[in-house]
Design an enzyme around this catalytic site. Structure first.
Site, mmCIF file in Angstrom:
data_model
loop_
_atom_site.group_PDB
_atom_site.id
_atom_site.type_symbol
_atom_site.label_atom_id
_atom_site.label_comp_id
_atom_site.label_asym_id
_atom_site.label_seq_id
_atom_site.Cartn_x
_atom_site.Cartn_y
_atom_site.Cartn_z
ATOM 1 N N HIS A 14 0.851 -1.196 0.000
ATOM 2 C CA HIS A 14 0.000 0.000 0.000
ATOM 3 C C HIS A 14 0.882 1.240 0.000
ATOM 4 O O HIS A 14 1.297 1.728 1.050
ATOM 5 C CB HIS A 14 -0.923 -0.037 1.230
ATOM 6 C CG HIS A 14 -1.867 1.127 1.341
ATOM 7 N ND1 HIS A 14 -2.971 1.114 2.168
ATOM 8 C CD2 HIS A 14 -1.894 2.335 0.740
ATOM 9 C CE1 HIS A 14 -3.617 2.264 2.077
ATOM 10 N NE2 HIS A 14 -2.973 3.029 1.218
ATOM 11 N N HIS A 16 1.081 4.957 -2.487
ATOM 12 C CA HIS A 16 0.618 5.756 -3.638
ATOM 13 C C HIS A 16 1.840 6.398 -4.258
ATOM 14 O O HIS A 16 2.564 7.130 -3.561
ATOM 15 C CB HIS A 16 -0.354 6.841 -3.182
ATOM 16 C CG HIS A 16 -1.547 6.297 -2.458
ATOM 17 N ND1 HIS A 16 -2.754 6.109 -3.067
ATOM 18 C CD2 HIS A 16 -1.708 5.877 -1.177
ATOM 19 C CE1 HIS A 16 -3.621 5.608 -2.183
ATOM 20 N NE2 HIS A 16 -3.003 5.456 -1.029
ATOM 21 N N HIS A 194 -9.666 1.295 -0.478
ATOM 22 C CA HIS A 194 -9.523 1.935 0.830
ATOM 23 C C HIS A 194 -10.905 1.860 1.489
ATOM 24 O O HIS A 194 -11.911 2.255 0.871
ATOM 25 C CB HIS A 194 -9.143 3.409 0.687
ATOM 26 C CG HIS A 194 -7.714 3.655 0.324
ATOM 27 N ND1 HIS A 194 -7.109 3.091 -0.760
ATOM 28 C CD2 HIS A 194 -6.760 4.427 0.925
ATOM 29 C CE1 HIS A 194 -5.844 3.495 -0.817
ATOM 30 N NE2 HIS A 194 -5.607 4.303 0.193
ATOM 31 N N GLU A 197 -11.010 3.798 6.805
ATOM 32 C CA GLU A 197 -9.932 4.700 7.261
ATOM 33 C C GLU A 197 -10.614 5.832 8.045
ATOM 34 O O GLU A 197 -10.391 5.978 9.240
ATOM 35 C CB GLU A 197 -9.153 5.245 6.055
ATOM 36 C CG GLU A 197 -7.990 6.165 6.428
ATOM 37 C CD GLU A 197 -7.314 6.795 5.191
ATOM 38 O OE1 GLU A 197 -7.914 6.813 4.098
ATOM 39 O OE2 GLU A 197 -6.170 7.296 5.350
ATOM 40 N N ASP A 275 1.906 4.122 2.837
ATOM 41 C CA ASP A 275 0.825 4.933 2.275
ATOM 42 C C ASP A 275 1.364 6.079 1.413
ATOM 43 O O ASP A 275 1.371 5.980 0.184
ATOM 44 C CB ASP A 275 -0.087 5.451 3.402
ATOM 45 C CG ASP A 275 -1.492 5.787 2.939
ATOM 46 O OD1 ASP A 275 -1.819 5.540 1.766
ATOM 47 O OD2 ASP A 275 -2.276 6.305 3.759
ATOM 48 N N ASP A 276 1.784 7.175 2.050
ATOM 49 C CA ASP A 276 2.325 8.345 1.334
ATOM 50 C C ASP A 276 3.571 8.815 2.078
ATOM 51 O O ASP A 276 3.551 9.836 2.778
ATOM 52 C CB ASP A 276 1.274 9.465 1.312
ATOM 53 C CG ASP A 276 -0.011 9.008 0.636
ATOM 54 O OD1 ASP A 276 -0.018 8.937 -0.601
ATOM 55 O OD2 ASP A 276 -0.981 8.700 1.351
HETATM 56 N N1 ADE Z 1 -4.728 8.859 -1.482
HETATM 57 C C1 ADE Z 1 -3.469 8.900 -1.068
HETATM 58 N N2 ADE Z 1 -3.395 8.556 0.221
HETATM 59 C C2 ADE Z 1 -4.642 8.273 0.632
HETATM 60 C C3 ADE Z 1 -5.219 7.848 1.855
HETATM 61 N N3 ADE Z 1 -4.488 7.641 2.956
HETATM 62 N N4 ADE Z 1 -6.547 7.677 1.894
HETATM 63 C C4 ADE Z 1 -7.284 7.888 0.816
HETATM 64 N N5 ADE Z 1 -6.805 8.286 -0.356
HETATM 65 C C5 ADE Z 1 -5.484 8.484 -0.461
HETATM 66 ZN ZN ZN Z 2 -3.686 4.879 0.799
#
Ligand code: ADE
Ligand code: ZN
Length: 337
Positions: A14, A16, A194, A197, A275-276
């Site tokens: 996971h 992006h 997703h 969350e 994630d990011d």
């Molecule tokens: N796009 C990038 N990161 C995300 C996240 N944590 N939740 C939803 N969309 C995303």
């Molecule tokens: Zn994500």
């Protein structure tokens, strides 16, 4: 323990690709493409990365993505993440990309996928890191828009393994995308989403029953409903948990309160992911390290989650077995360190 984690062979399921855009590259690409940003220095950028919720983050994340214009930009972004991953002993990456973030600005689907997939090929050849791609639909847009993206992806179908759903979760339930997921599965894409969350457990039920997802991204809120927890276990589906993301986006107040240990105790199949990472203060190994320290996880817990990262990947069985064997050898050698 940190050394054990750093050298542990692992997969990341996971991440992006747009969320791997580090401040240095953001500034470099802004200059290269003559794009105006609201900040001039790395410090200004880092100060702006202070979020109260998912939407706060998404606003900044979509703004950052505007510096990505050419095939080379997508290549540079992706390859630099492979280089960082290789240094962290990541052996396999499942990379999400958001085509609509780019096509809505006039960048073609072909530009995006060509740059990303060229980096994937080079990473396998030069770094020995394998990967698959997950094309994600933006859930704040309409299902019709997602259908257009599906259509644009078809000439590049061989490069894409899976289809996902991301962006603003609240008020954008999985049911909104039921038809486009059905059509995507017909094209051979494996569905993930997703869910849970910021949305509640109903959204996870919808993702399971209406989108028939094979993995849940985040899924934290499954703990609201024990029947859902049992259903996820019964279906043998994994959650891709992102500890540092959860803190940055205030999904969890602090790491000591993170429900990951409870999830493990309930028998959920958990993986650890970033994630990011450019926005949330840490790459994959830092996610493992911080959650290990906060919850006092054992080497066996860490090993189990690394096993899950391969087991619940979308690799073929032979490749999974090969990675799992290497991981087992590593664990047996380092168990008493
Ligand atoms: N796009 C990038 N990161 C995300 C996240 N944590 N939740 C939803 N969309 C995303
Ligand atoms: Zn994500």
């Amino acid at each position: 323990m940190d050394t054990f984690i750093n050298n542990l062979p692992k997969a990341e399921l996971h991440v992006h690709i747009e969320g791997t855009l580090e401040p240095e590259l953001l500034l470099k690409l802004a200059t290269r493409n003559n794009i105006k940003l609201p900040y001039k220095t790395i410090n200004e950028i880092k100060n702006a990365y202070d979020f109260n919720c998912l939407q706060d983050f998404l606003d900044i994340y979509y703004q950052g993505a505007k510096v990505l214009i050419t095939e080379n930009d997508f290549f540079d972004l992706t390859y630099s993440y492979f280089e960082k991953s290789a240094l962290q002993n990541v052996k396999h990456l499942e990379i999400m990309f958001d085509p609509q973030t780019h096509t809505n600005r006039g960048v073609t689907f072909e530009t995006v996928i060509s740059g990303i997939s060229r980096a994937c090929d080079m990473a396998e050849e030069k770094l020995g890191v394998t990967s698959i791609l997950i094309m994600s639909y933006l859930r704040h847009l309409s299902e019709n828009e997602a259908f257009k993206t599906l259509q644009s992806s078809l000439p590049f179908k061989e490069l894409i393994t899976s289809v996902g759903l991301d962006s603003s979760e609240k008020d954008n339930p999985p049911s909104k995308f039921q038809n486009v997921f059905k059509a995507s599965v017909k094209e051979g894409y494996i569905p993930v989403a997703h869910a849970g969350e910021e949305g509640n457990s109903d959204y996870i039920w919808e993702a399971l029953n209406l989108l028939e997802i094979k993995r849940i991204d985040h899924g934290n809120n499954c703990l609201q409903d024990i029947n859902l927890v049992n259903e996820i276990i019964k279906r043998d589906i994994a959650l891709t948990i992102c500890p540092l993301s959860n803190i940055s986006l205030k999904v969890v107040e602090n790491l000591e309160d993170h429900p990951l240990k409870e999830m493990l105790q309930l028998g959920l199949n958990i993986t650890i992911n970033s994630d990011d990472p450019a926005y949330f203060g840490g790459h994959i190994n830092k996610n493992y390290q911080k959650i290990q320290q906060a919850l006092n996880l054992s080497k066996l817990d860490i090993y189990g989650m690394a096993q899950n990262s391969f087991k619940y990947s979308f690799l073929n069985d032979d490749k999974k077995e090969q990675y799992l064997n290497d991981l087992e050898v590593y664990y047996n050698k380092n168990i008493d360190l």
